[in-house]
Design a protein around this motif. Sequence first.
Motif, PDB file in Angstrom:
ATOM      1  N   MET A 177       0.814  -1.209   0.000  1.00 15.14           N
ATOM      2  CA  MET A 177       0.000   0.000   0.000  1.00 15.14           C
ATOM      3  C   MET A 177       0.856   1.271   0.000  1.00 15.14           C
ATOM      4  O   MET A 177       0.340   2.383  -0.169  1.00 15.14           O
ATOM      5  CB  MET A 177      -0.916   0.025   1.233  1.00 15.14           C
ATOM      6  CG  MET A 177      -2.008  -1.027   1.261  1.00 15.14           C
ATOM      7  SD  MET A 177      -3.287  -0.814   0.003  1.00 15.14           S
ATOM      8  CE  MET A 177      -2.746  -2.015  -1.235  1.00 15.14           C
ATOM      9  N   ASP A 178       2.157   1.086   0.233  1.00 12.37           N
ATOM     10  CA  ASP A 178       3.103   2.201   0.300  1.00 12.37           C
ATOM     11  C   ASP A 178       2.695   3.206   1.386  1.00 12.37           C
ATOM     12  O   ASP A 178       2.776   4.422   1.198  1.00 12.37           O
ATOM     13  CB  ASP A 178       3.203   2.912  -1.058  1.00 12.37           C
ATOM     14  CG  ASP A 178       4.424   3.844  -1.131  1.00 12.37           C
ATOM     15  OD1 ASP A 178       5.409   3.583  -0.407  1.00 12.37           O
ATOM     16  OD2 ASP A 178       4.376   4.824  -1.905  1.00 12.37           O
ATOM     17  N   ALA A 179       2.249   2.663   2.513  1.00  8.82           N
ATOM     18  CA  ALA A 179       1.824   3.527   3.625  1.00  8.82           C
ATOM     19  C   ALA A 179       1.774   2.713   4.908  1.00  8.82           C
ATOM     20  O   ALA A 179       1.377   1.546   4.901  1.00  8.82           O
ATOM     21  CB  ALA A 179       0.457   4.140   3.347  1.00  8.82           C
ATOM     22  N   ALA A 180       2.192   3.337   6.022  1.00 12.86           N
ATOM     23  CA  ALA A 180       1.969   2.733   7.336  1.00 12.86           C
ATOM     24  C   ALA A 180       0.489   2.850   7.665  1.00 12.86           C
ATOM     25  O   ALA A 180      -0.151   3.879   7.393  1.00 12.86           O
ATOM     26  CB  ALA A 180       2.798   3.447   8.393  1.00 12.86           C
ATOM     27  N   LEU A 181      -0.081   1.799   8.235  1.00 10.51           N
ATOM     28  CA  LEU A 181      -1.524   1.764   8.486  1.00 10.51           C
ATOM     29  C   LEU A 181      -1.876   1.698   9.968  1.00 10.51           C
ATOM     30  O   LEU A 181      -3.027   1.952  10.347  1.00 10.51           O
ATOM     31  CB  LEU A 181      -2.144   0.566   7.763  1.00 10.51           C
ATOM     32  CG  LEU A 181      -1.929   0.533   6.247  1.00 10.51           C
ATOM     33  CD1 LEU A 181      -2.394  -0.795   5.671  1.00 10.51           C
ATOM     34  CD2 LEU A 181      -2.652   1.697   5.575  1.00 10.51           C
TER      35      LEU A 181
END
Length: 298
Positions: free
Chosen positions: A45-49
């Motif tokens: 996702m190319d993002a910390a969640l």
Amino acid sequence: MGPLWDDMKVFLAVAREASLSGAGRVLKMDPATVGRRISRFEEAMDAALFVKTPQGYALNAAGDRLLAHAETAEQAMRSGQEALSGPSDTLSGQIRLGAPDGCANYVLPQVCARISKDHPDLDIQIVALPRGVNLSRREADMAVTVSAPTSGQLLVQKICDYKLHLVASRHYLRDAAPIENLEDLKDHKMIGYIPDMIFDRELDYLNELGVERVALASTSVSVQIKLAAQGGALCVAHDFCLPSHRMLRKILNDKISLTRSFHLVRHQGDQRSERINRFADALQKGIRDEVETLEALT
């Protein structure tokens, strides 16, 4: 798409359980594997969640934004599976239903037993909680509530009204001071909810009656009614509970009569599921009929 969807299911489990170990129990997966899958999903996702806290894993702003889309995808997959399996006269699979414990103890057993008899391949789970059920965390697929929620993407349907009255045991009424009007209540002990643990304002019956002290208290309706059956105090009870407790008598009927309502709450997206819709219809009819039948016996 396969691995990505599999990891999205892991994401949903961690979001709902707020921990790797909790998600692991749901998924029947080792917590370390859950952690690796979350890392892989965040990379995709190319993002910390998530934000790791002392309490567990909490969604960050990006995770919050993704959650609704992930749940939509989850429901779409369920609907697709239903479409492929074709129509059936009987329901199958698992449905988890949340409910306040009064409804769960005195109404749902009869209703769900009848539905189960009609649909032998259906697994029905009743979650009886002394608080609201968190549908966003998928603690349940749907919930019976007393108050209709006003926020969230939820479908809310009124099921029916029900009555409550002040009750006491025959033994209590035989030995206690007479109760002829509301003013007499000050001379009697009361049973009710623990005041600072009332999770729904509709349950604050005693405050509505002007009662200041709760001598015997519990978060559970069934415990309150059993306390009343022991003859120790007065209690506000659902009429539909009384056929199970023949030693209890209504008092001040002409002065104290409360009306509340049951609502069925579920995710709006679940309207696309024929299976969920059919269960919801059977459940609502069953609850209406059972409440009417039990109240007629009091």
